[in-house]
Scaffold this motif. Structure first.
Motif, PDB file in Angstrom:
ATOM      1  N   GLU A  93      36.067  39.546  44.932  1.00 27.13           N
ATOM      2  CA  GLU A  93      36.315  40.377  43.747  1.00 27.13           C
ATOM      3  C   GLU A  93      37.703  40.081  43.168  1.00 27.13           C
ATOM      4  OE1 GLU A  93      34.519  42.450  42.066  1.00 27.13           O
ATOM      5  OE2 GLU A  93      32.860  43.079  43.329  1.00 27.13           O
ATOM      6  N   SER A  96      38.214  36.317  41.740  1.00 24.18           N
ATOM      7  CA  SER A  96      37.658  36.015  40.423  1.00 24.18           C
ATOM      8  C   SER A  96      38.512  36.590  39.301  1.00 24.18           C
ATOM      9  CB  SER A  96      36.225  36.536  40.322  1.00 24.18           C
ATOM     10  OG  SER A  96      36.212  37.938  40.415  1.00 24.18           O
ATOM     11  N   ARG A  97      39.343  37.595  39.617  1.00 26.33           N
ATOM     12  CA  ARG A  97      40.167  38.219  38.566  1.00 26.33           C
ATOM     13  C   ARG A  97      41.622  37.773  38.584  1.00 26.33           C
ATOM     14  NH1 ARG A  97      35.675  41.900  40.083  1.00 26.33           N
ATOM     15  NH2 ARG A  97      35.196  43.153  38.277  1.00 26.33           N
ATOM     16  N   TYR A 176      36.147  35.188  28.768  1.00 28.75           N
ATOM     17  CA  TYR A 176      37.192  34.334  29.355  1.00 28.75           C
ATOM     18  C   TYR A 176      36.629  33.071  30.003  1.00 28.75           C
ATOM     19  CZ  TYR A 176      41.044  32.994  32.443  1.00 28.75           C
ATOM     20  OH  TYR A 176      42.029  32.301  33.097  1.00 28.75           O
ATOM     21  N   VAL A 177      37.310  31.946  29.726  1.00 27.16           N
ATOM     22  CA  VAL A 177      36.988  30.713  30.453  1.00 27.16           C
ATOM     23  C   VAL A 177      38.277  30.200  31.099  1.00 27.16           C
ATOM     24  CG1 VAL A 177      34.996  29.839  29.156  1.00 27.16           C
ATOM     25  CG2 VAL A 177      37.290  29.405  28.318  1.00 27.16           C
ATOM     26  N   ASN A 273      39.266  40.268  32.148  1.00 30.74           N
ATOM     27  CA  ASN A 273      38.774  40.791  33.414  1.00 30.74           C
ATOM     28  C   ASN A 273      39.789  40.503  34.521  1.00 30.74           C
ATOM     29  OD1 ASN A 273      36.851  41.994  35.016  1.00 30.74           O
ATOM     30  ND2 ASN A 273      35.825  40.065  35.459  1.00 30.74           N
TER      31      ASN A 273
ATOM     32  N   THR B 215      31.738  37.482  37.585  1.00 26.87           N
ATOM     33  CA  THR B 215      31.988  38.819  38.131  1.00 26.87           C
ATOM     34  C   THR B 215      32.697  39.733  37.140  1.00 26.87           C
ATOM     35  OG1 THR B 215      32.133  37.821  40.296  1.00 26.87           O
ATOM     36  CG2 THR B 215      32.962  40.064  40.103  1.00 26.87           C
ATOM     37  N   GLY B 216      32.023  40.818  36.836  1.00 24.91           N
ATOM     38  CA  GLY B 216      32.610  41.843  35.974  1.00 24.91           C
ATOM     39  C   GLY B 216      32.798  41.431  34.540  1.00 24.91           C
ATOM     40  N   GLN B 217      32.294  40.277  34.173  1.00 25.66           N
ATOM     41  CA  GLN B 217      32.579  39.811  32.823  1.00 25.66           C
ATOM     42  C   GLN B 217      31.330  39.525  31.992  1.00 25.66           C
ATOM     43  OE1 GLN B 217      35.782  36.913  32.365  1.00 25.66           O
ATOM     44  NE2 GLN B 217      34.459  35.861  30.925  1.00 25.66           N
TER      45      GLN B 217
END
Lengths: 323, 541
Positions: A93, A96-97, A176-177, A273, B215-217
Motif C-alpha cells: 500500500e 505504490s503511493r 498519475y503515471v 494518490n 492501487t487507490g487510483q
C-alpha cells in the motif's frame, strides 16, 4: 565525529519505539470501528454476525496487548502486516503511493531552494529598498495563502486561460503515471502541485535566508573580509551565505520531512494518490495497521532528515565537524 | 401437493415502470433513432477513495461497484434499458424464471455458452455457489446482505443450466433481493479453493475484461469479445479514476479528462459545468434511493416519550423546505419510509395524513408545541449528531435546527467523522442523529428492516422494542398480493412515522448526473449501484 554519529544512530531506536507505542495507544483511544465504516458505508443493513465476522477477519477482537506485541514483533522484522481496510500488505500500500509524494516533495524542495536562497539573499543585500519590499510581500503572501486555495485557484486559472485561448479548457491528467513510464505526462501532472507546495515552502525559507543573511552580514568577519579587499561576490558567496545557510538548511530539512506525509490537501486537490491522502484515509477508516506503519514511516523520515541536516551542518561549519 | 407453475415476466409491468419514470427530468432526452457506435475508451470518475476490496459480496460501498461491476454478470437485474423502474426485473445470465409451489420455489434457466473471462464455461453451479456465499456465508467469510435473503431456505443447481431457490415462505421481496447489484456471479472452482480470492482478484463473465488496477487510483477494463451478447459492449474499454474531491471532478469533466462521474453531483457542480460548457454537457436527474432520516434515541429522556418524538416530526416543514433546499443540496422529494418511486410508497395525499406531513405547517407546529407542553419538554435543548460530510448532511442538519427552533427548541449540531458517527450511533451515545439509509436496489420490504425494533435489527440505532411493529412487519413480509401488500405498508408507515414516531424521514435524496454530451446510452437509475456494467454506453465522437 564518529562518536557523534553513533550516538545519533543509537538514539533512533528509543525514538522509534516511543513513537510506535504512542501511535498504537492513540489509534485505539479514538472512538470508532473500521468494520462499521466498511459495512455501513453504503447505507445498507448488516447483521451483528456480519460485524463479528469482520472483527474476527481483521483481528481486532483479540486483546490489545496481543495486538501490540504483534505490532512490535512485526516492526522488529520489518513486517508491517496487512491493511485492515484493503487486506493488502501495508508495504505494498505504501510502496505504490510513496513515489508520488516523494516526487512532489523533491520537486517542491528544488523549486523552494531555487526561489528562496537567491531572493532571500537579494532581499537582505537590498534591505529596505523596493526590491526588499517586493520580496517580503511575495514571501508573506506565500505563507498566508492556504495550499488548498492556491491549488484550486491554479487549476481554475489553467482551465480558464486555456478555454480563453483555445476554446477548450485543459488541465493536466488526473491519472498519475510514473516518471519512468511517461516523463512528459508525469511532469505535467506533478508540476502544478509542486509549484503550489514549493511556493509556500519557498516563502518560509526565503524569510529565514533573509534574516540569517542580515545577521551574518553584520558580523566582524564579514567586515574583515571586505577590509581585506575581497571581491563582494566572494564575501557574499563564500563567507556570508555559507554561514547564513545553517538555519535555512534546518528549515528545509524539517519542511521536507513534513511534505512526505503532510501533503494531504494538495494531494486531494490534484487527485494525487500519495502518502498524505493515504494517511488521512487510514485514520478515517480506523485502519490501525496502516496508520501505525505510516506514522513510523514519517517518524523515520523525520529522523533521517534531521540526521542529514546535522551532517550537512558539519560540512558547512568546521566548528561542528571538529568539536 | 398441487404444483402450480406460473411464469412471471417482471419486465412486462409498464404501468409500474412508467410510474417511476415520471419524476425523472431528462434535460437531454435520448433520441430513439440514434445508432450506437462502437469503439473508444470511456474515462469516468468514482467519487471515493479506494474500496476495501474488489468483492461486491463482501462490500457495501459504491467504490467497489463502480470500479468492478463491468467485469461481472448477474443472474437477474433491473432492466438496463429501463433502470429508472423499481420493478422491471429481467434476466441477465438467465433466459427464464418461473415460480412454483405457491411462490416458494423459483427456477432460473441459464443461457447456454456463457464463459468466464478465463474461458471456463459458466454453469448453474457457479450461480448457486455465488448466491450461497452471499446468503449462507461460511465461517470467517463476511456477507453484509445475509438479511436480504432471510426468506431463502436452499439454493441449488439441479442441472448445469438450472438454478433453484427454495424459499421458506413466498414473498415479493425475493426477486429484488436476487437482482441486487452486489450479486455478482463468481467461479465456483475459485470460491471453493479460496473464498477470499475475489477480494483482491477479478474473474467474471461481464462485458469487460479486467486489465489492471493502480492501487487507490484507477481501474482499467477492455472489451470482452466473448460476451454473451455479441452486440455488446459498444466501448473498447474504460478507465475508472478514483477522485474524492468534488472540485477535482468538476474540473476533470470540464477539461474532458473524464466524461462523467456515475454517482451524482450537487446542484452547484451541475450548474458550474452547464455554465462553462453549455450543450457539451447533458444532465439527467431523478429521485435517489437514499433518504435523509432523523433517528431519535428512545433510551434518552425525554425522547422515550412519543409526544416529544411526534413534536420533533411535526415541527419540520418538509413541503416548504424541499424547494429551496433542493437548489443547494442533493435532496428534493418528500417521502415516508419507502422510496418515493416505488409502487409501495405513500402518495402525497397519503403522506399528508401523517404527523409531520400535514400541509398546514402552522397547525402542525401548534400541535408540536402542545405536545411538548403536555410532555413537560417545552424548553427542550439537545445536541444533533451529524456526519461530517457536506452533501447533504450539513445542509439537512442546519435546516432541521432552524425548523426545530420554530417550536422553541434549542438545538446544537455536532459534526463528527464517519467512524465516530457510526460508533456513537452504535453505542447509543447520542440523542438525535441525522442518518442516510441508502440501498443498492429498491426493495422496500427489505429496506425497512433497518427500522425494526433493536432485537431484530442491530442497525436500528433508535434503540426501541415494539412487538406491534414486528407484527406489522411480519404481515408485510409474507404478503404477496400487491394491493394487500401496499395496504400493509401503509399501516407500517403510519405506525412507525406517526403513531409511535419511531422513525422520522425528512427528504429523499436527488440524483444529478452531469456528463459529456458525446456519451450516449447512459440512463439514470434510482440508485447509484445499478446499471453500472457500462455495456450499453457508447461514445458519439
Amino acid at each position: 565525529m564518529h562518536r557523534y554519529l553513533v550516538s545519533r544512530v543509537l538514539l533512533v531506536f528509543p525514538t522509534l519505539l516511543g513513537a510506535a507505542a504512542l501511535v498504537f495507544i492513540l489509534m485505539r483511544l479514538i472512538p470508532g470501528d473500521i468494520c462499521l465504516v466498511r459495512l455501513g458505508s453504503g447505507g445498507t443493513s448488516f447483521s451483528a454476525a456480519a460485524l463479528a465476522a469482520c472483527h474476527a477477519e481483521i483481528g481486532i477482537d483479540r486483546p490489545w496487548w496481543l495486538q501490540f506485541l504483534d505490532f512490535i514483533w512485526g516492526l522488529a522484522r520489518f513486517d508491517f502486516g496487512t491493511s485492515m481496510w484493503s487486506g493488502k500488505p501495508v508495504i505494498q500500500e505504501i510502496a505504490s503511493r510513496f513515489p508520488v509524494s516523494l516526487e512532489v516533495a523533491v520537486m517542491a524542495t528544488l523549486i523552494a531552494i531555487a526561489i528562496a536562497i537567491p531572493l532571500g539573499t537579494i532581499s537582505a543585500l537590498k534591505q529596505n529598498t523596493w526590491i526588499d519590499l517586493a520580496v517580503r510581500t511575495f514571501s508573506i503572501a506565500g505563507i498566508a495563502t492556504p495550499s488548498f486555495w492556491l491549488g484550486i485557484m491554479s487549476i481554475l486559472l489553467v482551465l480558464d486561460l486555456t478555454q480563453a485561448i483555445s476554446g477548450h479548457p485543459w488541465m493536466p491528467s488526473i491519472d498519475y503515471v510514473p516518471l519512468w513510464k511517461d516523463p512528459i505526462r508525469n511532469l505535467s501532472i506533478v508540476m502544478l502541485p509542486a509549484i503550489t507546495v514549493g511556493y509556500r515552502y519557498a516563502a518560509v525559507s526565503m524569510r529565514m535566508t533573509r534574516s540569517a543573511m542580515l545577521e551574518v552580514l553584520r558580523e566582524d568577519y564579514i567586515r574583515t573580509a571586505r577590509a581585506k579587499g575581497l571581491l563582494e561576490k566572494i564575501v557574499i558567496n563564500r563567507h556570508a551565505l555559507k554561514n547564513a545557510l545553517l538555519p535555512v538548511v534546518t528549515v528545509i530539512g524539517i519542511e521536507f520531512a513534513f511534505l512526505i506525509g503532510g501533503l494531504v490537501v494538495t494531494e486531494q486537490v490534484f487527485n494525487l494518490n500519495g502518502i498524505g491522502r493515504l494517511m488521512v484515509l487510514s485514520v478515517q477508516n480506523q485502519d490501525y495497521t496502516l496508520t501505525q506503519a505510516l506514522v513510523m514511516l514519517v517518524v523515520t523520515i523525520a529522523i533521517v532528515s534531521n540526521m542529514l541536516v546535522d551532517l550537512f551542518y558539519a560540512w558547512l561549519d568546521p566548528r561542528i565537524r571538529l568539536a | 401437493m398441487r404444483r402450480r407453475r406460473r411464469a412471471l415476466t417482471y419486465c412486462c409491468r409498464p404501468c409500474l415502470a412508467l410510474g417511476t419514470l415520471a419524476p425523472l427530468l431528462l434535460s437531454q432526452p435520448l433520441a430513439a433513432d440514434e445508432m450506437p457506435k462502437r469503439g473508444g475508451t470511456l474515462t469516468y470518475l468514482i467519487p471515493a477513495d479506494a474500496p476495501p476490496s474488489f468483492d461486491a459480496h463482501k462490500e457495501s460501498t459504491f467504490a467497489t461497484v463502480h470500479g468492478f461491476a463491468p467485469f461481472y454478470s448477474q443472474l437477474i437485474r433491473i432492466n438496463p434499458d429501463n433502470p429508472a423502474s423499481t420493478t422491471d426485473i429481467v434476466c441477465d445470465l438467465c433466459t427464464g424464471m418461473a415460480q412454483t409451489d405457491g411462490g416458494t420455489t423459483w427456477t432460473f434457466t441459464l443461457r447456454q455458452g456463457v464463459k468466464f473471462h478465463d474461458g471456463t464455461p459458466l454453469t448453474a453451479a457457479d450461480v448457486a455457489a455465488s448466491f450461497n456465499m452471499i446468503a449462507f456465508p461460511p465461517q470467517g467469510v463476511l456477507s453484509p446482505r445475509v438479511a436480504s435473503f432471510l426468506m431463502v431456505d436452499k439454493i441449488e443447481a439441479t442441472d448445469p443450466q438450472t438454478v433453484v431457490f427454495r424459499l421458506k415462505f413466498p414473498t415479493a421481496a425475493f426477486l429484488p433481493a436476487t437482482a441486487s447489484p452486489f450479486n455478482w456471479i463468481y467461479e465456483k472452482a475459485i470460491l471453493d479453493k479460496d473464498p477470499h480470492w475475489y477480494e483482491k482478484n477479478v474473474m467474471g463473465s461481464g462485458p469487460f475484461k479486467f486489465v489492471g488496477y493502480e492501487t487507490g487510483q484507477s481501474v482499467k477494463g477492455e472489451r470482452n469479445p466473448d460476451y454473451y451478447d455479441p452486440k455488446l459492449p459498444y466501448l473498447d474499454g474504460f478507465v475508472a479514476i478514483y477522485a474524492d474531491k468534488e472540485a477535482t471532478r468538476v474540473a476533470a469533466i470540464r477539461s474532458d479528462r473524464a466524461a462523467l462521474e456515475l454517482r451524482g453531483m450537487p446542484p452547484s457542480g451541475r450548474d458550474e459545468l452547464t455554465g462553462a460548457l453549455g450543450d457539451q454537457i447533458a444532465v439527467q436527474e431523478g429521485d435517489w434511493d437514499v433518504g435523509s432520516a432523523v433517528t431519535v434515541n428512545h433510551e434518552k429522556k425525554p425522547f422515550d416519550d412519543v409526544r416529544v418524538r411526534r413534536a420533533l416530526s411535526l415541527a419540520v416543514d418538509r413541503w416548504g423546505g424541499a424547494p429551496p433546499l433542493s437548489k443547494i443540496a442533493i435532496v428534493q422529494t418528500v417521502g415516508g419510509l419507502v422510496f418515493p418511486g416505488s409502487p409501495l410508497a405513500a402518495t402525497k395525499a397519503e403522506l399528508e395524513q401523517m404527523a409531520g406531513y400535514w400541509p398546514d405547517i402552522e397547525k402542525s407546529r401548534a400541535e408540536a408545541r402542545r405536545l411538548l407542553k403536555e410532555a413537560g419538554a417545552e424548553n427542550l435543548s439537545f445536541e444533533l449528531l451529524n456526519r461530517n460530510v457536506d452533501q447533504p448532511y450539513k445542509y439537512v442538519g442546519t435546516w432541521l435546527i432552524d425548523q426545530w427552533s420554530k417550536i422553541g427548541l434549542r438545538v446544537t449540531q455536532k459534526m463528527v467523522p464517519t467512524a465516530l458517527w457510526f460508533d456513537s450511533m452504535r453505542n447509543g451515545d447520542f440523542s438525535v442523529v441525522v442518518e442516510a439509509p441508502g440501498y443498492g436496489i429498491v426493495n422496500p420490504v427489505i429496506d425497512i428492516q433497518k427500522f425494526l425494533p433493536a432485537a431484530l435489527a442491530g442497525e436500528n440505532y433508535a434503540r426501541y422494542e415494539d412487538k406491534h411493529a414486528v407484527e406489522l412487519y411480519e404481515a408485510l413480509l409474507h404478503e404477496t398480493d400487491p394491493a394487500k401488500q401496499r395496504a400493509a405498508m401503509r399501516a407500517f408507515d403510519i405506525y412507525m412515522l406517526d403513531i409511535q414516531a419511531h422513525a422520522m424521514f425528512v427528504l429523499w435524496w436527488h440524483r444529478i448526473v452531469p456528463y459529456r454530451s458525446y456519451l450516449k446510452g447512459f440512463k439514470i437509475a434510482p440508485t447509484h449501484f445499478i446499471n453500472m456494467d457500462l455495456a450499453r454506453l457508447w461514445l458519439d465522437k
